[in-house]
Design a protein around this motif. Structure first.
Motif, PDB file in Angstrom:
ATOM      1  N   LEU A  46      20.026 -22.045   7.618  1.00  0.00           N
ATOM      2  CA  LEU A  46      19.169 -20.870   7.680  1.00  0.00           C
ATOM      3  C   LEU A  46      17.784 -21.164   7.119  1.00  0.00           C
ATOM      4  O   LEU A  46      16.784 -20.626   7.611  1.00  0.00           O
ATOM      5  CB  LEU A  46      19.825 -19.711   6.927  1.00  0.00           C
ATOM      6  N   ALA A  47      17.718 -22.023   6.114  1.00  0.00           N
ATOM      7  CA  ALA A  47      16.403 -22.414   5.595  1.00  0.00           C
ATOM      8  C   ALA A  47      15.620 -23.185   6.659  1.00  0.00           C
ATOM      9  O   ALA A  47      14.415 -22.971   6.835  1.00  0.00           O
ATOM     10  CB  ALA A  47      16.575 -23.262   4.339  1.00  0.00           C
ATOM     11  N   ASP A  48      16.302 -24.058   7.380  1.00  0.00           N
ATOM     12  CA  ASP A  48      15.641 -24.818   8.446  1.00  0.00           C
ATOM     13  C   ASP A  48      15.219 -23.919   9.608  1.00  0.00           C
ATOM     14  O   ASP A  48      14.245 -24.205  10.302  1.00  0.00           O
ATOM     15  CB  ASP A  48      16.571 -25.917   8.967  1.00  0.00           C
ATOM     16  N   THR A  49      15.960 -22.854   9.840  1.00  0.00           N
ATOM     17  CA  THR A  49      15.648 -21.946  10.948  1.00  0.00           C
ATOM     18  C   THR A  49      14.336 -21.209  10.715  1.00  0.00           C
ATOM     19  O   THR A  49      13.597 -20.913  11.665  1.00  0.00           O
ATOM     20  CB  THR A  49      16.780 -20.925  11.139  1.00  0.00           C
ATOM     21  N   GLY A  50      14.029 -20.925   9.461  1.00  0.00           N
ATOM     22  CA  GLY A  50      12.753 -20.301   9.127  1.00  0.00           C
ATOM     23  C   GLY A  50      12.567 -18.952   9.792  1.00  0.00           C
ATOM     24  O   GLY A  50      13.482 -18.128   9.841  1.00  0.00           O
ATOM     25  N   ASP A  51      11.356 -18.731  10.341  1.00  0.00           N
ATOM     26  CA  ASP A  51      11.053 -17.432  10.943  1.00  0.00           C
ATOM     27  C   ASP A  51      11.161 -17.451  12.467  1.00  0.00           C
ATOM     28  O   ASP A  51      10.501 -16.650  13.140  1.00  0.00           O
ATOM     29  CB  ASP A  51       9.666 -16.950  10.512  1.00  0.00           C
TER      30      ASP A  51
END
Length: 318
Positions: A46-51
């Motif tokens: 989820l951190a890699d997915t960002g916005d």
């Protein structure tokens, strides 16, 4: 990113089950880890997915479907109480269970509101609320949540699909060619940029309206026998969608356009399952190397076999 259930698996029953993760191989791996209680990989994903809001919503909803997903996301939140990702996952997991009448909808609503406060720019908690309202588990008006999503991401793919499905159920006692869902879909497609997959929303609206009418007994449950796809509006909708595909050149094979791949497969499966093989052939040819892997992993979904059958039918009808 992902639509609701693919058209190829009719909500009226029958058809193969699709993996909701679609072609997101990384999501499949992380989902398996989360099912074992290992939420660290979900945090990284989820951190890699960002916005990338479409992808984020898709990933959170899929991860939220994990068995014991509520328990694991709650454990993550206890370990990291300031994590907006943990709050969003718990909200999505609880909302989906509440939509199935397995959790308290008021609790799900409260968790969604808490997640929204932690990440004001994220449309995902509002997507979970929209899904909850669409399910009928609460008395909320879907349009209110849809407006909040559009304010944060005007092209949100899944939100538009859910809103179309909600509108399509209104006044299902007769087939109205001027139904509001058609106006909504046309408006959304016109508002979107020229290369947006929301150009396909009128097709989705047409399918959702058929489902609502068939469920109400106004139309036959067999799409081929209903005539719903053969009328003037259907021809106009399909022509507009095909025009969009034909004018749009996909020259990137790096996988940078996941929403487009999902959309193209979405309708190709629909055409195959409705027996509209000539149209399916056109779609399959258009998709080419961009076909997603996951749906074709089923034995009866081999693209080569389907394309050959569609071509034979198309040639035989001339």
């Amino acid at each position: 990113m992902t639509p609701p259930r693919p058209l190829g698996r009719s909500r009226l029953g029958g058809g193969p089950a699709f993996d909701p993760a679609l072609d997101d191989a990384e999501l499949v791996t992380v989902r398996d880890e989360l099912a074992r209680g290992r939420w660290a990989e979900a945090r990284r994903l989820l951190a890699d997915t960002g916005d990338d809001w479409d992808r984020r919503g898709h990933r959170l909803l899929v991860l939220g479907q994990v068995t014991a997903g509520i328990a694991w996301s709650r454990e993550w939140q206890l370990a990291e109480p300031d994590s907006a990702d943990a709050a969003a996952l718990l909200a999505c997991a609880t909302a989906q269970q509440a939509a199935r009448r397995r959790e308290d909808p008021e609790r799900a609503r409260a968790l969604c509101a808490a997640a929204a406060r932690m990440a004001p720019l994220d449309p995902t908690p509002w997507l979970a609320l929209l899904l909850l309202a669409h399910s009928g588990a609460t008395d909320d008006e879907p349009a209110r949540h849809f407006g909040q999503i559009r304010a944060r991401h005007a092209e949100h793919h899944h939100a538009h699909h859910l809103m179309a499905a909600s509108l399509a159920r209104h006044k299902a006692d007769h087939d109205d060619p001027l139904h509001e869902v058609y106006d909504f879909a046309a408006w959304a497609a016109e508002q979107a940029p020229a290369d947006s997959p929301l150009a396909l929303l009128p097709v989705v609206a047409h399918a959702e309206r058929y489902r609502a009418l068939a469920r109400a007994g106004v139309l036959p449950r067999d799409p081929a026998a209903s005539g719903h796809w053969a009328g003037r509006r259907a021809r106009q909708v399909l022509k507009a969608a095909f025009d969009w595909w034909l004018e749009w050149d996909i020259d990137d094979t790096s996988g940078a356009h996941p929403r487009h791949k999902v959309d193209l497969n979405y309708l190709a499966h629909a055409k195959l399952n409705e027996g509209r093989l000539a149209e399916a052939a056109a779609l399959l040819i258009r998709i080419g190397p961009h076909v997603t892997r996951a749906p074709w992993s089923y034995p009866d979904r081999d693209p080569g076999k389907a394309l050959r059958a569609a071509r034979r039918t198309a040639l035989g009808s001339r």
